[in-house]
Design a protein around this motif. Structure first.
Motif, PDB file in Angstrom:
ATOM      1  N   ARG A 259       0.842  -1.189   0.000  1.00 16.28           N
ATOM      2  CA  ARG A 259       0.000   0.000   0.000  1.00 16.28           C
ATOM      3  C   ARG A 259       0.883   1.247   0.000  1.00 16.28           C
ATOM      4  O   ARG A 259       2.000   1.236   0.478  1.00 16.28           O
ATOM      5  CB  ARG A 259      -0.918   0.012   1.217  1.00 16.28           C
ATOM      6  N   THR A 260       0.332   2.328  -0.556  1.00 17.98           N
ATOM      7  CA  THR A 260       1.082   3.576  -0.604  1.00 17.98           C
ATOM      8  C   THR A 260       1.026   4.267   0.742  1.00 17.98           C
ATOM      9  O   THR A 260      -0.048   4.540   1.258  1.00 17.98           O
ATOM     10  CB  THR A 260       0.490   4.509  -1.683  1.00 17.98           C
ATOM     11  N   PRO A 261       2.159   4.559   1.340  1.00 18.69           N
ATOM     12  CA  PRO A 261       2.152   5.228   2.638  1.00 18.69           C
ATOM     13  C   PRO A 261       1.667   6.670   2.531  1.00 18.69           C
ATOM     14  O   PRO A 261       1.710   7.270   1.463  1.00 18.69           O
ATOM     15  CB  PRO A 261       3.616   5.178   3.077  1.00 18.69           C
ATOM     16  N   ALA A 262       1.193   7.207   3.651  1.00 19.46           N
ATOM     17  CA  ALA A 262       0.656   8.560   3.660  1.00 19.46           C
ATOM     18  C   ALA A 262       1.750   9.613   3.726  1.00 19.46           C
ATOM     19  O   ALA A 262       1.515  10.770   3.418  1.00 19.46           O
ATOM     20  CB  ALA A 262      -0.297   8.732   4.843  1.00 19.46           C
ATOM     21  N   THR A 263       2.937   9.246   4.143  1.00 17.12           N
ATOM     22  CA  THR A 263       4.013  10.221   4.317  1.00 17.12           C
ATOM     23  C   THR A 263       4.846  10.350   3.051  1.00 17.12           C
ATOM     24  O   THR A 263       4.899   9.445   2.214  1.00 17.12           O
ATOM     25  CB  THR A 263       4.929   9.806   5.475  1.00 17.12           C
ATOM     26  N   ALA A 264       5.486  11.518   2.912  1.00 18.61           N
ATOM     27  CA  ALA A 264       6.359  11.764   1.768  1.00 18.61           C
ATOM     28  C   ALA A 264       7.652  10.975   1.928  1.00 18.61           C
ATOM     29  O   ALA A 264       8.007  10.557   3.031  1.00 18.61           O
ATOM     30  CB  ALA A 264       6.666  13.256   1.669  1.00 18.61           C
ATOM     31  N   PRO A 265       8.371  10.740   0.831  1.00 20.30           N
ATOM     32  CA  PRO A 265       9.676  10.066   0.942  1.00 20.30           C
ATOM     33  C   PRO A 265      10.607  10.843   1.872  1.00 20.30           C
ATOM     34  O   PRO A 265      10.477  12.055   2.031  1.00 20.30           O
ATOM     35  CB  PRO A 265      10.196  10.090  -0.500  1.00 20.30           C
ATOM     36  N   SER A 266      11.532  10.148   2.469  1.00 18.39           N
ATOM     37  CA  SER A 266      12.489  10.771   3.376  1.00 18.39           C
ATOM     38  C   SER A 266      13.298  11.849   2.645  1.00 18.39           C
ATOM     39  O   SER A 266      13.895  11.586   1.599  1.00 18.39           O
ATOM     40  CB  SER A 266      13.436   9.705   3.930  1.00 18.39           C
ATOM     41  N   ALA A 267      13.317  13.055   3.225  1.00 22.61           N
ATOM     42  CA  ALA A 267      14.119  14.122   2.635  1.00 22.61           C
ATOM     43  C   ALA A 267      15.599  13.749   2.639  1.00 22.61           C
ATOM     44  O   ALA A 267      16.337  14.068   1.700  1.00 22.61           O
ATOM     45  CB  ALA A 267      13.904  15.428   3.406  1.00 22.61           C
ATOM     46  N   THR A 268      16.033  13.048   3.682  1.00 21.74           N
ATOM     47  CA  THR A 268      17.435  12.614   3.756  1.00 21.74           C
ATOM     48  C   THR A 268      17.778  11.708   2.577  1.00 21.74           C
ATOM     49  O   THR A 268      18.812  11.873   1.913  1.00 21.74           O
ATOM     50  CB  THR A 268      17.696  11.865   5.073  1.00 21.74           C
ATOM     51  N   LEU A 269      16.916  10.746   2.305  1.00 21.57           N
ATOM     52  CA  LEU A 269      17.161   9.815   1.205  1.00 21.57           C
ATOM     53  C   LEU A 269      17.142  10.530  -0.138  1.00 21.57           C
ATOM     54  O   LEU A 269      17.993  10.289  -1.003  1.00 21.57           O
ATOM     55  CB  LEU A 269      16.114   8.702   1.229  1.00 21.57           C
ATOM     56  N   MET A 270      16.178  11.432  -0.348  1.00 20.90           N
ATOM     57  CA  MET A 270      16.052  12.098  -1.638  1.00 20.90           C
ATOM     58  C   MET A 270      17.249  13.017  -1.925  1.00 20.90           C
ATOM     59  O   MET A 270      17.785  13.030  -3.036  1.00 20.90           O
ATOM     60  CB  MET A 270      14.756  12.909  -1.676  1.00 20.90           C
ATOM     61  N   TRP A 271      17.679  13.774  -0.920  1.00 21.30           N
ATOM     62  CA  TRP A 271      18.845  14.636  -1.132  1.00 21.30           C
ATOM     63  C   TRP A 271      20.118  13.805  -1.320  1.00 21.30           C
ATOM     64  O   TRP A 271      20.984  14.160  -2.127  1.00 21.30           O
ATOM     65  CB  TRP A 271      19.004  15.607   0.035  1.00 21.30           C
ATOM     66  N   ALA A 272      20.232  12.705  -0.589  1.00 25.37           N
ATOM     67  CA  ALA A 272      21.399  11.835  -0.767  1.00 25.37           C
ATOM     68  C   ALA A 272      21.413  11.234  -2.169  1.00 25.37           C
ATOM     69  O   ALA A 272      22.473  11.138  -2.805  1.00 25.37           O
ATOM     70  CB  ALA A 272      21.406  10.735   0.283  1.00 25.37           C
ATOM     71  N   ALA A 273      20.248  10.844  -2.664  1.00 21.42           N
ATOM     72  CA  ALA A 273      20.170  10.290  -4.022  1.00 21.42           C
ATOM     73  C   ALA A 273      20.552  11.345  -5.056  1.00 21.42           C
ATOM     74  O   ALA A 273      21.255  11.053  -6.036  1.00 21.42           O
ATOM     75  CB  ALA A 273      18.763   9.757  -4.286  1.00 21.42           C
TER      76      ALA A 273
END
Length: 453
Positions: A259-273
């Motif tokens: 199921r799709t979670p209600a929270t946005a992706p981790s900002a830490t993960l997105m900036w690291a990517a």
């Protein structure tokens, strides 16, 4: 609030994002009213109806009305003057008609007004663009972006958030006007970039709008077309980065139960990517066989990411965590107790949240692997196996740092060790023994191991 304004002889409409999201059938937390009266007239009409008013933006004709726990922005119809700084109008001229106010807005999907009696006012085809999944500038896109260069990043953010495309003429203007972004305060650029990454579709932004994204983060420009000369990489550094962002975002938006979670992706993960390989071009070497190498790129990338994120005025805790992930994203890991716990130890530097960071490290390693050549994909199974191992180790209370060690300096002093450097040396020895599986993480067992009982 609308009735209070119109009971005083004014005209009012609901405008902007609330209308857009209502037409999409999506919830919206920001409700804006546009009114024919001056802010003083609007304030008087609302207060006469018992509604509290905050003078929040009177320079631009705006106030905030508060009732029943709701805060509604109420703004006077206006025309914007000349934009000398590419961001703010030098002057604001009040308009008599809502049509004039809608004409100054950025995109067609945001340039609609609605009234419970008069219905929808849609002068620029915003409802049709919504149905077709298009972001289009109101009027001449170059003029809109020359007025306010930040609108370019807002266009990309809306496109990513709604999973829309930017229509061709507006997209061309994005590429042509991208250099205008240099006039925008870096902290505003940081806010918009953070919003783009929070959608989980930052990879789409990199691939579809490279000129703008490279203007926002100039260090990415050298990555475009940079051949890695490696059988492990099917793409250049820039496209690899985009694919890592895409994978990280998509997998973040899918929970383990499907199921799709209600929270946005981790900002830490997105900036690291986004920044994990930003140091590669500067570290590139080519060996005698024609194979490319990037020795030291994680360390350099972490240092570059720190500078970039500070420049964009991002939170210090976010910068710290992102730099840790970048520094260790390429470090080899083995599915062994000592290797895994020592990595958690490295991630615990300066933070008490190593358990979260090790999960994110596995996420970035997984996305990095799936952004390489298909021959590398099998490594994902090893990553997930190691993820489960770490969870089991931490769940069992295994120590990975001095803070998690079941032995303290006080315990050593009580056992007869003199205060001083020997305390730290013995605690380090005990931690190494626990990590290597030589002794259980229990106070008595650790004292026995150190021969202090």
């Amino acid at each position: 609030m609308l009735e209070a304004l119109e009971s005083a002889g004014l005209e009012a409409w609901l405008v902007g994002g609330w209308v857009r999201d209502a037409l999409r059938g999506a919830p919206c937390h920001d409700v804006d009213l546009c009114c024919s009266g001056s802010w003083q007239q609007s304030k008087r009409a609302l207060e006469d109806a018992g509604i509290r008013v905050i003078e929040s933006g009177i320079k631009f004709g705006g106030i905030t009305a508060v009732a029943l726990g709701e805060r509604i922005e109420v703004t006077t119809y206006r025309l914007d003057g000349f934009y000398r700084d590419g961001r703010h109008p030098e002057s604001v001229e009040y308009a008599e008609r809502v049509e004039d106010d809608l004409a100054r807005r950025d995109f067609t999907v945001n340039a609609m007004a609605w009234h419970p009696v008069r219905g929808l006012l849609d002068l620029y085809g915003g409802a049709d663009d919504l149905s077709r999944g298009i972001i289009r500038a109101v009027g001449d896109p170059r003029r809109r972006f020359e007025e306010d260069a930040l609108r370019m990043l807002r266009a990309v953010r809306f496109a990513c958030r709604l999973d829309y495309i930017i229509e061709p003429e507006t997209a061309r203007a994005l590429a042509e006007c991208a250099p205008l972004l240099t006039a925008v305060a870096r902290e505003r650029v940081g806010v918009e970039l953070d919003g783009i990454l929070a959608t989980g579709r930052g990879g789409d932004a990199l691939l579809r709008y490279p000129e703008l994204m490279c203007e926002a983060v100039p260090e990415l420009a050298v990555c475009r077309g940079f051949d890695q000369h490696s059988r492990y990489h099917a793409y250049d550094v820039y496209e690899h980065t985009a694919r890592v962002l895409t994978v990280a975002g998509e997998l973040s938006l899918c929970s383990e139960d499907g199921r799709t979670p209600a929270t946005a992706p981790s900002a830490t993960l997105m900036w690291a990517a986004l920044l994990h390989d930003v140091g590669k071009p500067e570290c590139f070497t080519l060996d005698e066989s024609g194979n490319g190498h990037f020795y030291g790129h994680p360390e350099l990338g972490a240092a570059m990411a720190k500078r970039i994120m500070h420049r964009l005025a991002l939170p210090s805790e976010l910068i710290r965590d992102v730099c840790l992930l970048i520094r260790y994203h390429d470090r080899p890991l083995r599915p062994e107790r000592s290797s895994l716990l020592r990595m958690v130890n490295l991630l615990s530097a300066g933070t008490d949240d190593a358990a979260r960071l090790i999960e994110l490290l596995f996420d970035i390693k997984r996305a990095d692997t799936l952004g390489k050549a298909p021959s590398c994909f099998d490594y994902v199974e090893d990553i997930e196996r190691m993820r489960l191992q770490v969870r089991a180790l931490l769940g069992a209370g295994e120590a990975y740092s001095l803070k998690t060690l079941a032995l303290t300096g006080r315990d050593l002093i009580a056992a007869g060790v003199a205060p001083g450097p020997e305390i730290g040396a013995r605690l380090g020895s005990a931690l190494d023994a626990v990590i290597d599986g030589k002794v259980a993480n229990e106070t008595a067992a650790l004292l026995d191991y150190l021969r202090l009982r």
